[in-house]
Design a protein around this motif. Structure first.
Motif, PDB file in Angstrom:
ATOM      1  N   VAL A  95       0.918  -1.187   0.004  1.00  0.00           N
ATOM      2  CA  VAL A  95       0.034  -0.016  -0.102  1.00  0.00           C
ATOM      3  C   VAL A  95       0.850   1.292  -0.027  1.00  0.00           C
ATOM      4  O   VAL A  95       0.609   2.362  -0.769  1.00  0.00           O
ATOM      5  CB  VAL A  95      -0.957   0.043   1.154  1.00  0.00           C
ATOM      6  N   MET A  96       1.940   1.325   0.920  1.00  0.00           N
ATOM      7  CA  MET A  96       2.889   2.213   0.751  1.00  0.00           C
ATOM      8  C   MET A  96       3.523   2.694  -0.509  1.00  0.00           C
ATOM      9  O   MET A  96       3.642   3.722  -1.012  1.00  0.00           O
ATOM     10  CB  MET A  96       3.869   2.107   2.079  1.00  0.00           C
ATOM     11  N   PHE A  97       3.756   1.572  -1.135  1.00  0.00           N
ATOM     12  CA  PHE A  97       4.597   1.584  -2.466  1.00  0.00           C
ATOM     13  C   PHE A  97       3.517   2.114  -3.607  1.00  0.00           C
ATOM     14  O   PHE A  97       3.918   2.970  -4.330  1.00  0.00           O
ATOM     15  CB  PHE A  97       4.954   0.151  -2.796  1.00  0.00           C
ATOM     16  N   LEU A  98       2.401   1.689  -3.755  1.00  0.00           N
ATOM     17  CA  LEU A  98       1.427   2.072  -4.501  1.00  0.00           C
ATOM     18  C   LEU A  98       0.775   3.443  -4.457  1.00  0.00           C
ATOM     19  O   LEU A  98       0.630   4.264  -5.413  1.00  0.00           O
ATOM     20  CB  LEU A  98       0.197   1.042  -4.772  1.00  0.00           C
ATOM     21  N   ALA A  99       0.806   3.680  -3.038  1.00  0.00           N
ATOM     22  CA  ALA A  99       0.355   5.201  -2.812  1.00  0.00           C
ATOM     23  C   ALA A  99       1.710   6.148  -3.494  1.00  0.00           C
ATOM     24  O   ALA A  99       1.223   7.192  -4.022  1.00  0.00           O
ATOM     25  CB  ALA A  99       0.284   5.594  -1.436  1.00  0.00           C
ATOM     26  N   GLU A 100       2.726   5.765  -3.339  1.00  0.00           N
ATOM     27  CA  GLU A 100       3.850   6.481  -3.715  1.00  0.00           C
ATOM     28  C   GLU A 100       4.017   6.574  -5.375  1.00  0.00           C
ATOM     29  O   GLU A 100       4.195   7.641  -5.997  1.00  0.00           O
ATOM     30  CB  GLU A 100       5.190   6.114  -3.183  1.00  0.00           C
ATOM     31  N   VAL A 101       3.456   5.347  -6.131  1.00  0.00           N
ATOM     32  CA  VAL A 101       3.189   5.445  -7.208  1.00  0.00           C
ATOM     33  C   VAL A 101       2.169   6.371  -7.807  1.00  0.00           C
ATOM     34  O   VAL A 101       2.485   7.125  -8.954  1.00  0.00           O
ATOM     35  CB  VAL A 101       3.150   3.775  -7.839  1.00  0.00           C
ATOM     36  N   LEU A 102       0.991   6.237  -7.226  1.00  0.00           N
ATOM     37  CA  LEU A 102      -0.053   7.133  -7.526  1.00  0.00           C
ATOM     38  C   LEU A 102       0.271   8.556  -7.431  1.00  0.00           C
ATOM     39  O   LEU A 102       0.013   9.478  -8.247  1.00  0.00           O
ATOM     40  CB  LEU A 102      -1.259   6.801  -6.837  1.00  0.00           C
ATOM     41  N   ARG A 103       1.102   9.033  -6.330  1.00  0.00           N
ATOM     42  CA  ARG A 103       1.242  10.632  -6.214  1.00  0.00           C
ATOM     43  C   ARG A 103       2.186  10.939  -7.146  1.00  0.00           C
ATOM     44  O   ARG A 103       2.122  11.958  -7.754  1.00  0.00           O
ATOM     45  CB  ARG A 103       2.062  10.461  -4.771  1.00  0.00           C
ATOM     46  N   ASN A 104       3.181   9.861  -7.752  1.00  0.00           N
ATOM     47  CA  ASN A 104       4.050  10.525  -8.866  1.00  0.00           C
ATOM     48  C   ASN A 104       3.278  10.234 -10.270  1.00  0.00           C
ATOM     49  O   ASN A 104       3.866  10.789 -11.076  1.00  0.00           O
ATOM     50  CB  ASN A 104       5.278   9.424  -9.034  1.00  0.00           C
ATOM     51  N   SER A 105       2.172   9.695 -10.420  1.00  0.00           N
ATOM     52  CA  SER A 105       1.467   9.522 -11.755  1.00  0.00           C
ATOM     53  C   SER A 105       0.178  10.275 -12.374  1.00  0.00           C
ATOM     54  O   SER A 105      -0.110  10.584 -13.091  1.00  0.00           O
ATOM     55  CB  SER A 105       1.666   8.059 -12.208  1.00  0.00           C
ATOM     56  N   LYS A 229      10.458   5.669  -3.380  1.00  0.00           N
ATOM     57  CA  LYS A 229      11.574   5.350  -2.264  1.00  0.00           C
ATOM     58  C   LYS A 229      11.538   4.013  -1.468  1.00  0.00           C
ATOM     59  O   LYS A 229      12.355   3.382  -1.049  1.00  0.00           O
ATOM     60  CB  LYS A 229      11.727   6.430  -1.259  1.00  0.00           C
ATOM     61  N   SER A 230      10.154   3.665  -1.542  1.00  0.00           N
ATOM     62  CA  SER A 230       9.559   2.569  -0.676  1.00  0.00           C
ATOM     63  C   SER A 230       9.958   1.184  -1.485  1.00  0.00           C
ATOM     64  O   SER A 230       9.955  -0.143  -0.988  1.00  0.00           O
ATOM     65  CB  SER A 230       8.280   2.502  -0.498  1.00  0.00           C
ATOM     66  N   LEU A 231      10.521   1.323  -2.739  1.00  0.00           N
ATOM     67  CA  LEU A 231      10.707   0.171  -3.555  1.00  0.00           C
ATOM     68  C   LEU A 231      11.791  -0.745  -2.786  1.00  0.00           C
ATOM     69  O   LEU A 231      11.489  -2.106  -2.882  1.00  0.00           O
ATOM     70  CB  LEU A 231      11.387   0.528  -4.943  1.00  0.00           C
ATOM     71  N   SER A 232      12.725  -0.358  -2.072  1.00  0.00           N
ATOM     72  CA  SER A 232      13.835  -1.409  -1.375  1.00  0.00           C
ATOM     73  C   SER A 232      13.252  -1.975  -0.246  1.00  0.00           C
ATOM     74  O   SER A 232      13.356  -3.124  -0.101  1.00  0.00           O
ATOM     75  CB  SER A 232      14.770  -0.180  -0.998  1.00  0.00           C
ATOM     76  N   ASN A 235      11.192  -4.749  -1.917  1.00  0.00           N
ATOM     77  CA  ASN A 235      11.837  -5.807  -2.390  1.00  0.00           C
ATOM     78  C   ASN A 235      12.685  -6.719  -1.366  1.00  0.00           C
ATOM     79  O   ASN A 235      12.835  -7.823  -1.376  1.00  0.00           O
ATOM     80  CB  ASN A 235      12.995  -5.333  -3.185  1.00  0.00           C
ATOM     81  N   GLU A 236      12.954  -6.218  -0.066  1.00  0.00           N
ATOM     82  CA  GLU A 236      13.085  -6.610   1.037  1.00  0.00           C
ATOM     83  C   GLU A 236      12.275  -7.822   1.786  1.00  0.00           C
ATOM     84  O   GLU A 236      12.448  -8.626   2.100  1.00  0.00           O
ATOM     85  CB  GLU A 236      13.938  -5.745   1.991  1.00  0.00           C
ATOM     86  N   LEU A 237      11.194  -7.091   1.779  1.00  0.00           N
ATOM     87  CA  LEU A 237      10.080  -8.277   2.388  1.00  0.00           C
ATOM     88  C   LEU A 237       9.761  -9.146   1.550  1.00  0.00           C
ATOM     89  O   LEU A 237       9.262 -10.157   1.927  1.00  0.00           O
ATOM     90  CB  LEU A 237       8.716  -7.224   2.626  1.00  0.00           C
TER      91      LEU A 237
END
Length: 239
Positions: A95-105, A229-232, A235-237
């Motif tokens: 969710v954190m990752f997708l929220a960041e994608v949506l803010r950017n797009s 920024k949350s991509l790392s 990927n870690e999880l």
């Protein structure tokens, strides 16, 4: 203009000691940014800070001036109480990752009800399904429908995908053509829906590679888009 609308929270940023700047994608007016004064200290107000976690679905009443400035929110209430999106560690990271994608797009300050419907329905689906390790991958593919660069449907056994043109080809024609396993995976995702995700089994290596390819695709087609920024953390999880 006073308006009541459904909205999906993209971000909430602390401003000063007690204020929040909240960015929401609204059903009626597209992307809007609100300044919520005193919300972090108020216990009796009509707006609770806890409502503004990433991708929460709310109903709000607001006064929109539609001048590109910070808007005023009068009331807000929870519309969809999620069961797992903010409590399951893996899902909350997605969710954190997708929220960041949506803010950017997503930048449009006008109604896009088809995009809004896609967001609310896909998030509800993700919230109520356990086996959804590839949800974010299909989400990124489907989101391109509403951003204007959904890939053309493959016509046969083409082995190359052109990231610039969004087309499947028989041979490479530029440096942004790919011919690896991601071509077959993209065809697979184009031919399924969220209900069919459980049939797609991917290793972490394949999942990470496909995600990187999709983010490159977004960077090519969206000016100013950058990898979250949350991509790392994601990927870690998944590793």
């Amino acid at each position: 203009m006073l308006i009541k609308t459904k909205a999906i929270v993209f971000s909430a940023l602390k401003y000063g000691d007690a204020d929040l700047i909240v960015k929401c994608f609204t059903e009626q007016s597209g992307l809007k940014t609100y300044l919520l004064r005193g919300v972090l200290k108020s216990k009796k107000g009509k707006i609770k800070a806890s409502l503004f976690q990433p991708l929460t679905q709310v109903e709000l009443e607001a006064n929109h001036k539609d001048k590109g400035t910070l808007e005023y929110m009068r009331e807000a209430k929870l519309l969809v109480p999620y069961q797992s999106l903010h409590t399951d560690v893996l899902k909350s990271t997605v969710v954190m990752f997708l929220a960041e994608v949506l803010r950017n797009s997503v930048k449009e300050e006008e109604a896009n009800k088809q995009l809004f419907k896609f967001l609310e329905n896909s998030l509800r689906w993700f919230d109520t399904h356990e086996k959804a390790a590839n949800f974010h991958l299909l989400f990124l593919v489907e989101l391109t429908r509403f951003l204007g660069f959904y890939p053309d449907e493959p016509q046969g056994d083409e082995s190359v995908f052109n990231l610039i043109d969004g087309t499947f080809q028989d041979r490479k024609t530029n440096a942004d053509c790919i011919s690896d396993e991601n071509v077959a995976l993209l065809k697979l995702f184009l031919g399924t829906n969220f209900e069919g995700l459980s049939a797609i089994k991917l290793t972490q290596t394949y999942r990470s590679g496909f995600l990187q390819m999709m983010l490159n695709y977004y960077e090519i087609h969206l000016q100013g888009f950058h990898k979250p920024k949350s991509l790392s953390v994601l990927n870690e999880l998944y590793s």
